[in-house]
Design a protein around this motif. Structure first.
Motif, PDB file in Angstrom:
ATOM      1  N   ARG A 121     -33.119  -1.155  42.765  1.00  0.00           N
ATOM      2  CA  ARG A 121     -34.350  -0.408  42.513  1.00  0.00           C
ATOM      3  C   ARG A 121     -34.067   1.029  42.038  1.00  0.00           C
ATOM      4  O   ARG A 121     -34.968   1.852  41.964  1.00  0.00           O
ATOM      5  N   ASP A 179     -37.733   2.670  42.660  1.00  0.00           N
ATOM      6  CA  ASP A 179     -38.890   1.812  42.374  1.00  0.00           C
ATOM      7  C   ASP A 179     -39.634   1.540  43.690  1.00  0.00           C
ATOM      8  O   ASP A 179     -39.071   0.971  44.620  1.00  0.00           O
ATOM      9  N   THR A 181     -42.636  -0.108  43.853  1.00  0.00           N
ATOM     10  CA  THR A 181     -43.634  -1.186  43.730  1.00  0.00           C
ATOM     11  C   THR A 181     -43.266  -2.334  44.680  1.00  0.00           C
ATOM     12  O   THR A 181     -42.115  -2.457  45.111  1.00  0.00           O
ATOM     13  N   LYS A 182     -44.245  -3.153  44.944  1.00  0.00           N
ATOM     14  CA  LYS A 182     -44.039  -4.229  45.909  1.00  0.00           C
ATOM     15  C   LYS A 182     -43.008  -5.250  45.391  1.00  0.00           C
ATOM     16  O   LYS A 182     -42.065  -5.603  46.091  1.00  0.00           O
ATOM     17  N   LEU A 185     -39.674  -3.614  39.649  1.00  0.00           N
ATOM     18  CA  LEU A 185     -39.966  -3.546  38.221  1.00  0.00           C
ATOM     19  C   LEU A 185     -38.870  -4.179  37.371  1.00  0.00           C
ATOM     20  O   LEU A 185     -39.083  -4.518  36.213  1.00  0.00           O
ATOM     21  N   ALA A 196     -43.767   3.855  33.837  1.00  0.00           N
ATOM     22  CA  ALA A 196     -43.741   3.587  35.280  1.00  0.00           C
ATOM     23  C   ALA A 196     -43.702   4.912  36.053  1.00  0.00           C
ATOM     24  O   ALA A 196     -44.329   5.048  37.106  1.00  0.00           O
ATOM     25  N   ASP A 197     -42.990   5.875  35.495  1.00  0.00           N
ATOM     26  CA  ASP A 197     -42.915   7.196  36.111  1.00  0.00           C
ATOM     27  C   ASP A 197     -44.310   7.830  36.147  1.00  0.00           C
ATOM     28  O   ASP A 197     -44.741   8.374  37.170  1.00  0.00           O
ATOM     29  N   ARG A 199     -47.095   6.381  36.259  1.00  0.00           N
ATOM     30  CA  ARG A 199     -47.943   5.671  37.247  1.00  0.00           C
ATOM     31  C   ARG A 199     -47.436   5.857  38.680  1.00  0.00           C
ATOM     32  O   ARG A 199     -47.956   5.219  39.599  1.00  0.00           O
ATOM     33  N   GLN A 200     -46.425   6.713  38.857  1.00  0.00           N
ATOM     34  CA  GLN A 200     -45.794   6.950  40.166  1.00  0.00           C
ATOM     35  C   GLN A 200     -45.250   5.653  40.768  1.00  0.00           C
ATOM     36  O   GLN A 200     -45.223   5.473  41.981  1.00  0.00           O
ATOM     37  N   GLU A 201     -44.818   4.737  39.908  1.00  0.00           N
ATOM     38  CA  GLU A 201     -44.202   3.498  40.416  1.00  0.00           C
ATOM     39  C   GLU A 201     -42.701   3.686  40.633  1.00  0.00           C
ATOM     40  O   GLU A 201     -42.083   2.968  41.405  1.00  0.00           O
ATOM     41  N   ASN A 246     -45.859   3.774  49.902  1.00  0.00           N
ATOM     42  CA  ASN A 246     -46.006   4.269  48.532  1.00  0.00           C
ATOM     43  C   ASN A 246     -46.578   5.679  48.512  1.00  0.00           C
ATOM     44  O   ASN A 246     -46.925   6.212  47.476  1.00  0.00           O
TER      45      ASN A 246
END
Ligand code: SER
Length: 590
Positions: A121, A179, A181-182, A185, A196-197, A199-201, A246
């Motif tokens: 991740r 990363d 996210t659940k 990515l 993704a950055d 979206r704060q993912e 998160n």
């Protein structure tokens, strides 16, 4: 893993690799009037990054308290906080890219010694190069040993060059992202990663700066004598990742205070609760480090935070207005890492309560005044009146206006404020920012006299008296100290007599180096013990007949002998400063 475990794992990890663990400096930098607060772990280390030898050696690590208020409007989102701790390790001309990167990777991913994060991740960025420095192929090569090449992105100076400001040490950096996210990515192109950055993912978790350059007036002027490493990792974000959240507010760092808010709120709103939690937490640390609400500098930031918290507290439908349970929750979370908060808790509560009460009274009247404004733009005069008469900081006027679809003539307001300040500032007062901003003869005389005065106050009023703030100019000293009630003129006379006796006896100022523990055990007076190294400078007014008039932890400057204090010390005013804190103004009469 709890936040306290993460903090101590970090320190242990680097201690094992030869780093001296240094204490956090206080939030208000000493002897650096260019910034209000420490905003990065490296800030108190600038002189050492520029070449001064550090007494603890060339490998250092710590967790540094920081305050950043530029992002105040973002508070309430997932990752921003006005107070945060920055974990950092430094090499002062010792190891460089190879070790720095290896240790960052190991600490993040090792289950035994580090955080046990998933290497799949991780994404990293490195500097792509420009006219100041080449593309950082070396850092990229090192990274390839640990993560796949296509997760290493080259980026420009805007994101991968770090400097503390327009002047000082600086250099290219490599940043690590995780990363959150659940489902994960997976592999991403640069464009996908950037999205993704946004979206704060993926969230930045660590920054290793390779500080081998220097900036002057905004321009990179060349290389430093040594190649240094400065790394910084925001503890709140690390905790969030390790705890699989998160957002930082769902971690154990905020659980106590958010729980206390939730318990008392009748109309719960997540963003409002986060703002209150953030601001009370920051206020607690600021007051613990000696800041008091005022209309300037650090005091103004504190005032703004408390007032903003008060506004959101009332919006949450909390009826019991004492800040005590919220402060208690913050103190409980940090009692082991920052024990000064425990001893200071009652004072912190009373400072917040007093400022909050004051504001609540004016808030009600001010809101009525606000409602009377029918224009869609709030003029400079109206904003200034809200500020001056109703205690509305401009930021709150802007917020309330925004909620009502109105705008504020902010530039006009600032101009008015500047005019007003210029008028009311009788004589160019020097600012005092924790160290002596001005080392003129008069200021230094008053500094030594202030030490003598504090010793006398402790002698005549008791050991509960400590410094709570100090502002010294060439004209006067203004000194705040902890004491619950008015000091009688009789005692003030005794204090004056004590100081003047020390002056007339012509006693040398002796600087003795002592082990910090011994100094503390022997009752040497001082604030901010935690920021001092193991061996400290104790400034003593010690007469030839052996009488010690004052013993205090300090960094100077002071007179060499009290005979250099030309005149008579006189207390001209004694008044309340805030709850439990008194203020004295004193001068040297020629
Ligand atoms: N100074 C750098 C930062 O604040 C690394 O510590 O990100």
């Amino acid at each position: 893993m709890q936040s306290s475990e993460i903090r101590s794992r970090f320190l242990k990890f680097f201690e094992k690799r030869g780093h001296a663990i240094i204490p956090s400096s206080p939030l208000v930098p000493e002897n650096d009037p260019s910034v209000l607060f420490n905003t990065a772990g490296m800030q108190p280390l600038v002189p050492y990054l520029l070449g001064k030898p550090h007494p603890k050696g060339a490998r250092l690590a710590n967790s540094q308290k920081c305050v950043r208020t530029v992002d105040i409007d973002e508070i309430g989102d997932n990752t921003h906080a006005t107070f945060f701790e920055m974990l950092g390790n430094w090499s002062l001309g010792d190891y460089f890219k190879e070790d720095a990167i290896q240790w960052s990777f190991e600490f993040l991913t090792s289950k035994e010694e580090g955080l046990g994060l998933d290497p799949n991740r991780l994404y990293v960025t490195v500097f792509e190069g420009d006219e100041n420095a080449p593309r950082d192929l070396e850092a990229a090569e090192i990274w390839k040993r640990y993560i796949p090449e296509h997760r290493i992105y080259f980026r420009g100076a805007k994101s991968n060059w770090w400097s503390p400001g327009e002047n000082g040490p600086c250099g290219p950096d490599t940043e690590m992202f995780y990363d959150v996210t659940k489902d994960g990515l997976g592999d991403m192109t640069l464009e996908e990663y950037l999205a993704a950055d946004d979206r704060q993912e993926v969230v930045e978790i660590w920054n290793d700066v390779f500080m081998e350059y220097e900036k002057k007036d905004g321009k990179v002027v060349g290389k430093l004598a040594t190649k240094n490493v400065d790394t910084g990792s925001g503890l709140e974000r690390v905790v969030m990742m390790v705890q699989g959240k998160n957002n930082i507010f769902d971690t154990d760092l905020f659980a106590g205070i958010l729980g206390a808010i939730k318990e008392r709120a009748s109309t719960y709103d997540e963003r409002a609760a986060r703002i209150v939690a953030d601001h009370i937490r920051t206020a607690t640390f600021l007051i613990g480090d000696g800041v008091l609400p005022s209309n300037t500098d650090q005091g103004y930031v504190l005032r703004r935070l408390i007032r903003r918290a008060v506004r959101y507290i009332s919006g949450l439908g909390i009826t019991d207005l004492t800040p005590a349970p919220f402060v208690a929750a913050v103190v409980a979370t940090y009692r082991d890492a920052y024990p000064n908060l425990v001893t200071d808790e009652a004072r912190i509560v009373s400072v917040i309560a007093e400022e909050g009460d004051k504001f609540r009274k004016t808030l009600e009247r001010g809101m009525k005044e606000f409602q009377k404004i029918t224009e869609s733009i709030i003029s400079a005069e109206q904003a200034f009146d809200l500020y001056q008469t109703y205690g509305f900081p401009i930021e709150i006027t802007k917020e309330v206006a925004g909620e009502q679809g109105k705008r504020v003539d902010e530039d006009g307001f600032r101009q008015k404020l500047a005019d007003h300040q210029a008028l009311s500032r009788a004589g160019a007062e020097q600012k005092f920012k924790g160290g002596l901003a001005d080392a003129s003869g008069e200021t230094v005389m008053l500094h030594t006299s202030t030490h003598l005065m504090l010793a006398a106050l402790r002698k005549f009023l008791g050991e509960h008296v400590h410094q709570a703030g100090s502002n010294i100019t060439s004209e006067r000293t203004r000194f705040d100290f902890t004491h619950p009630e008015k000091v009688s003129r009789e005692i003030l006379d005794q204090v004056e007599a004590y100081v003047n006796e020390a002056i007339s006896k012509q006693c040398p100022m002796v600087i003795e180096q002592m082990k910090k523990d011994d100094a503390q055990a022997q009752g040497v007076e001082g604030s901010f013990w935690e920021k001092y190294p193991d061996v400290v400078d104790v400034y003593m007014v010690k007469c030839d007949d052996g009488t010690v008039y004052s013993r205090e932890l300090c960094g100077g400057p002071h007179v060499k002998n009290t005979a250099d204090i030309k005149g008579r010390f006189k207390i001209v005013k004694e008044e309340a400063s805030s709850a439990g804190v008194r203020r004295i103004k004193a001068v040297i009469e020629q």
